[in-house]
Design a protein around this motif. Structure first.
Motif, mmCIF file in Angstrom:
data_model
loop_
_atom_site.group_PDB
_atom_site.id
_atom_site.type_symbol
_atom_site.label_atom_id
_atom_site.label_comp_id
_atom_site.label_asym_id
_atom_site.label_seq_id
_atom_site.Cartn_x
_atom_site.Cartn_y
_atom_site.Cartn_z
ATOM 1 N N ARG A 10 -1.768 -2.719 -3.841
ATOM 2 C CA ARG A 10 -2.770 -1.692 -3.489
ATOM 3 C C ARG A 10 -2.130 -0.315 -3.497
ATOM 4 O O ARG A 10 -2.417 0.529 -2.653
ATOM 5 N N ARG A 21 0.821 -1.208 0.000
ATOM 6 C CA ARG A 21 0.000 0.000 0.000
ATOM 7 C C ARG A 21 0.855 1.258 0.000
ATOM 8 O O ARG A 21 0.371 2.344 -0.261
ATOM 9 N N ASN A 73 -4.238 0.711 -7.129
ATOM 10 C CA ASN A 73 -5.246 1.708 -6.732
ATOM 11 C C ASN A 73 -4.759 3.116 -7.098
ATOM 12 O O ASN A 73 -4.925 4.051 -6.340
HETATM 13 C C1 LIG Z 1 -8.030 3.198 -2.917
HETATM 14 O O1 LIG Z 1 -7.781 4.564 -2.686
HETATM 15 C C2 LIG Z 1 -8.849 5.276 -2.111
HETATM 16 C C3 LIG Z 1 -8.424 6.735 -1.987
HETATM 17 O O2 LIG Z 1 -7.937 7.228 -3.186
HETATM 18 C C4 LIG Z 1 -9.219 4.706 -0.757
HETATM 19 O O3 LIG Z 1 -10.323 5.354 -0.219
HETATM 20 C C5 LIG Z 1 -9.506 3.211 -0.903
HETATM 21 O O4 LIG Z 1 -9.706 2.640 0.360
HETATM 22 C C6 LIG Z 1 -8.362 2.517 -1.593
HETATM 23 N N1 LIG Z 1 -8.685 1.128 -1.847
HETATM 24 C C7 LIG Z 1 -7.894 0.109 -1.488
HETATM 25 C C8 LIG Z 1 -8.389 -1.240 -1.859
HETATM 26 O O5 LIG Z 1 -6.851 0.264 -0.903
#
Ligand SMILES: *[C@@H]1O[C@H](CO)[C@@H](O)[C@H](O)[C@H]1NC(C)=O
Length: 371
Positions: A291, A269, A314
């Motif tokens: 992610r 992440r 993401n």
């Molecule tokens: C993807 O990014 C958004 C913010 O840009 C966030 O709210 C969301 O939780 C993220 N999704 C994952 C699967 O990490």
């Protein structure tokens, strides 16, 4: 067509080509079945002999022995699929390649390889071996390749010969790699140790001390971070299909000579700014199926980077300077593969100049495939 295993072996043994093809979907090149194609090994053995690493051949008029049920030909002894419970005792001493794959062997005993000082490659793949006598490999003073995947090892075998260049212990039960596990091994090409239930804490301090290595794969394990103190001089490091959460600032500091880094299919992440800075020789970076929320910082500064996989993440925004440096002549090789599909990007907001250092338009895979 080359048998699959030959492709594999070359992968391990040859330097990276200067241009990389564009397989956006990784086909799990190393996801081979449970057997090794021995013809490929024989070919390699012959090639190596042409290159002069051969042991002198003696003219032997008498018929050499061959273990019951095995096939012996030109120093290749094939004993696969025979239901063997032990290594046969009467293997000819001049044997160069010994194939014992797909048997029922549970244990390697002290004298199993006694006298086999000419052995070049040993194939033990797909048995049930959980115990290896600590002195069993000591007679194998010329062994280059040890194929030990698909067994039940809980530790790296001890006293591996210093001549070893390739070790495959994929798909075993190894949880710990002891301090000095590879001591005595000088310079190796390839260690494949994926699909073992190993966590970061399973590498004791000094596990790789003294080892120089080109290619290391620890995919499909239980890593939650990039391991520290991996061997020196790595050109390729494959850590895909683990549970790595983040790349922190110092994580890659020791791996400056990496050409290829595989971190796809993890849980990343966060990539700390500056953490990629150390990888000035990188050609290929795989971060797909994580992610990651943005294009990692530092790509534009990598002079030789040609392939970056960022699909299925993401990433919601791509900045005009994310991939390419400002100014000409900074980047020595242009990209020939950038994948960004399956990210929540508004593609129409990405300005074309973002890809000004890409060899051609086909090299960028964009399209939004998100369901
Ligand atoms: C993807 O990014 C958004 C913010 O840009 C966030 O709210 C969301 O939780 C993220 N999704 C994952 C699967 O990490």
């Amino acid at each position: 067509m080359l048998p699959f295993s030959v492709v594999l072996l070359l992968l391990c043994a040859t330097p990276l080509p200067t241009t990389v093809a564009l397989p956006f979907e990784q086909k799990g090149l190393l996801d081979y079945g449970k057997s090794i194609n021995v013809e490929g090994l024989v070919m390699m053995l012959m090639n190596d002999e042409e290159e002069g690493s051969a042991v002198e051949e003696y003219y032997k008029p008498e018929q050499p022995t061959c273990p019951f049920g095995c096939q012996c030909n030109q120093n290749v002894v094939q004993c696969s699929d025979l239901g063997l419970h032990y290594v046969p005792y009467d293997i000819p001493p001049e044997t160069r390649l010994l194939d014992l794959q797909s048997n029922q062997i549970t244990e390697i005993r002290e004298d199993d390889f006694k006298g086999l000082s000419n052995l070049y490659a040993l194939v033990l793949v797909n048995n049930k071996i959980s115990r290896v006598h600590p002195r069993a490999f000591m007679p194998l003073k010329r062994m280059h390749k040890l194929y030990f995947s698909h067994n039940q090892l809980t530790a790296v075998p001890k006293n591996l010969p210093s001549s070893l260049v390739e070790l495959r212990i994929h798909d075993n039960h190894i949880k710990r790699v002891a301090s000095g596990a590879f001591s005595g091994l000088g310079s190796m090409n390839c260690i494949e140790m994926g699909r073992n239930p190993i966590q970061n804490s399973g590498f004791e301090p000094g596990a790789f001390d003294g080892l120089k290595l080109t290619f290391l794969r620890i995919s499909e394990a239980k890593l939650t971070g990039i391991p520290k103190d991996l061997p020196e001089g790595l050109h390729e490091l494959h850590l895909d299909h683990n549970q790595i959460q983040a790349i922190e600032l110092e994580d890659l500091r020791q791996y400056e000579s990496l050409h290829r880094l595989g971190l796809g299919y993890n849980h990343i992440r966060h990539i700390e700014h500056g953490s990629l800075y150390y990888l000035q020789n990188l050609r290929e970076l795989h971060l797909e199926n994580n992610r990651i929320p943005n294009v990692p910082g530092g790509l534009a500064g990598m002079k030789y980077l040609q392939v970056v996989y960022l699909h299925s993440n993401n990433i919601s925004q791509v900045d005009v300077n994310d991939f390419c440096p400002n100014g000409f002549g900074v980047k020595k090789t242009y990209y020939n593969g950038i994948s960004l599909f399956d990210n929540p990007i508004n593609y129409w907001e990405v300005v074309p100049a973002t890809f000004r250092c890409v060899s051609n338009r086909m090299a960028v895979q964009f399209g939004n495939h998100k369901k």
